[in-house]
Design an enzyme around this catalytic site. Structure first.
Site: not given
Ligand code: 9MR
Length: 559
Positions: A179, A492, A540
């Site tokens: 993102d 992703h 991702e």
């Molecule tokens: O890496 C993050 C993980 O530890 C959390 O469980 C998850 C849900 O909150 O979010 C991951 O981080 C994402 C972030 O919220 C938004 N940008 C992408 C990140 C990687 O997926």
């Protein structure tokens, strides 16, 4: 021929695969190949059978190493697979090779050579390709995008300094992941781990190695790249020292290029966990940049001290209204004590001031934060390690307690590693979002302990994490884009998807027991991963995933 009466060994090994680190091995480090039979495919194996492994030269097929594989062993606690393994560490000649089981499967080609440097450079250079607020036109990878997000950003809610809607100059920084959001939480822990990698392994880094716009300025490229993140953190600091949480749009952008994401983006309210994390990263920067750029080091220290003054006068502020998160990740860290501890240590190390040590001493009396793999939730391990390695004037009793926890932490990681056939210190049922990062962050804990009391088996277990993410896993997957023969092809990642050009060097999150999309089923352990664009919960990348990859790769690249 009587149907079913003749079975070749090859038939018995249907479904078996030979797993190697797909990038390869350093001449001087341990080398293992694993023959893996998935559950249900090992039934025909005769008891006592010992497979023979051959390593052959890729160009002329010459067998250069041969040995019997040890096993079988059941990987009961992680994958359920039946495993045989061979150690071909004695093969040291640089070149390209294939591992093959006599009468069985062949591995993809891999190298023996200075491979950890390749991993390190790719992983470290990916940050440059994640830069926000600048046009990228990279001749090495073909990655390109026009100037993006040049209006970042607008204050989301009224605060004591700015009314909602005020424009704050907060361009720059790194896109967090697939993102385009920018988060202080991950930027600070990422910058800190990259700084730590440089500080412990300076010989692995040089000016010019990452081919950055700044290359040739006399500063190691990794520090130039970290500075890009730190400069953005400065912009996220409020005049009273507090630091804003994130900068993002209110809606997730589609799978579009960054310059097409023209929605208004907002600076979200301050939190004390972010303020403390930024303070810690700045304080580390103050000491590590001092020999290169005294003015920048002073600026970082001033920002860190100002952040600390805010923290000292404020209880926890950790408010994340749910409606704010429909276009960005929450990173809702509900505890700032670990962050404050870390900030106090880094500020004390660089200034020697009693105020910071008093804070640490008080925490040592009332309760130290948990020692855990470094993450955006709990980065305290960096504070533990820096206190004991850099705080010569510290309190011997506190020091002894921190050392004990560092050693206990590594022991516990090592025990799990030993229970795991693939050497990944994560047991079935515990594969969470970002499990690949967790494996490498555990590798980092092993290296911290190894640094205090050298133990080759810990170093080897840390190396196993590189092997795991680069191919020695039940899916025979390299989890780093652009590296190995079977890397993620559909991460992703908005720019990758929109442009069709791969951004190399990105570690994807990996197996996750808790699907959020249809790509995988729950509780598949190390098989719970899908190389499809939709699977943001397994496929991702993120800046904080790459940070321990850089750290562990730097250790081995410096050998
Ligand atoms: O890496 C993050 C993980 O530890 C959390 O469980 C998850 C849900 O909150 O979010 C991951 O981080 C994402 C972030 O919220 C938004 N940008 C992408 C990140 C990687 O997926």
């Amino acid at each position: 021929m009587l149907a079913g009466s003749v079975q070749t060994r090859h038939d018995l090994l249907q479904g078996a695969q030979i797993l190697v680190n797909q990038v390869g091995y350093h001449p001087a480090t341990p080398k293992q190949a694993v023959l893996a039979l998935a559950p249900g495919t090992a039934a025909g194996i005769r008891p006592g059978w010992t497979p023979t492994l051959q390593i052959v030269r890729a160009d002329d097929g010459q067998v250069v190493w041969e040995g019997t594989m040890a096993g079988p062993s059941e990987d009961r606690l992680v994958s359920g697979d039946t495993l045989y393994r061979a150690d071909f560490t004695s093969l040291t000649a640089p070149g390209r090779y294939v591992a093959q089981v006599v009468g069985g499967p062949r591995s993809p080609e891999f190298a023996i050579g200075p491979v950890y440097r390749d991993v390190l450079y790719a992983a470290a250079r990916s940050y440059y390709l994640q830069r926000c607020g600048v046009a990228i036109d990279d001749p090495i990878t073909g990655v390109s995008h026009a100037l993006d997000h040049h209006e970042d950003g607008y204050v989301l809610v009224d605060d004591p300094f700015y009314r909602a809607g005020t424009r704050l100059e907060a361009t720059g920084g790194w896109h967090d992941a697939g993102d385009y959001g920018k988060y202080v939480t991950t930027t600070a822990v990422t910058a800190a781990q990259l700084l730590k990698a440089y500080e412990l392994y300076p010989q692995a880094f040089a000016d010019g190695q990452l081919h950055l716009p700044e290359s040739g300025n006399g500063v190691p490229d990794i520090l130039d790249e970290v500075r890009w993140g730190l400069e953005w953190l400065f912009r996220m600091q409020r005049p009273d020292g507090a630091v804003y949480h994130k900068l993002a749009g209110l809606r997730w952008p589609g799978m579009i290029r960054p310059e097409q994401d023209v929605q208004r983006r907002y600076v979200y309210r301050i939190t004390t966990q972010d303020t403390a994390k930024a303070a810690a990263a700045w304080a580390m920067a103050a000491r590590i940049f001092a020999p290169f750029d005294a003015a920048f080091a002073r600026k970082a220290l001033a920002a860190a001290e100002q952040a600390w003054r805010f923290l000292a006068a404020s209880g926890p502020i950790l408010d994340y209204p749910a409606e704010d998160n429909s276009g960005s990740g929450p990173y809702d860290d509900r505890d700032d004590a670990d962050d404050r501890f870390w900030a106090a240590v880094e500020l004390w190390v660089v200034t020697g001031r009693a105020e910071y040590h008093d804070y640490i001493a008080r925490m040592a009396r009332t309760g130290l934060p948990a020692y855990a793999p470094v993450s955006w939730v709990n980065p305290a391990a960096l504070g533990y390690f820096d206190y004991v390695t850099l705080g010569q004037k510290g309190d011997p009793a506190i020091r002894a307690r921190l050392v004990q926890r560092i050693l206990e932490g590594a022991r516990s990681v090592f025990q799990t590693y030993e229970q795991s056939g693939y050497g990944v210190p994560i047991l079935a049922g515990s594969f969470h979002w970002g499990s690949n990062k967790e494996a490498l962050a555990k590798g980092m804990l092993l290296l911290f302990a190894h640094h205090l009391e050298p133990r080759p088996e810990y170093e080897r277990a840390a190396l196993a994490q590189l092997d795991y993410v680069l191919g020695v896993n039940p899916l025979a997957k390299s989890y780093v884009t652009g590296l190995g023969s079977n890397p993620p092809r559909n991460p992703h990642h908005r720019l990758v998807k929109a442009s069709g050009v791969m951004v190399p060097g990105l570690l994807v999150g990996g197996p996750n027991d808790h699907p959020q999309t249809k790509a995988i089923r729950p509780h598949m352990g190390p098989r719970g991963y899908a190389d499809v664009t939709d699977s943001y919960e397994t496929n991702e990348p993120a800046i904080d995933y790459n940070a321990p990859l850089v750290f562990v790769a730097a250790h081995f690249a410096s050998l």
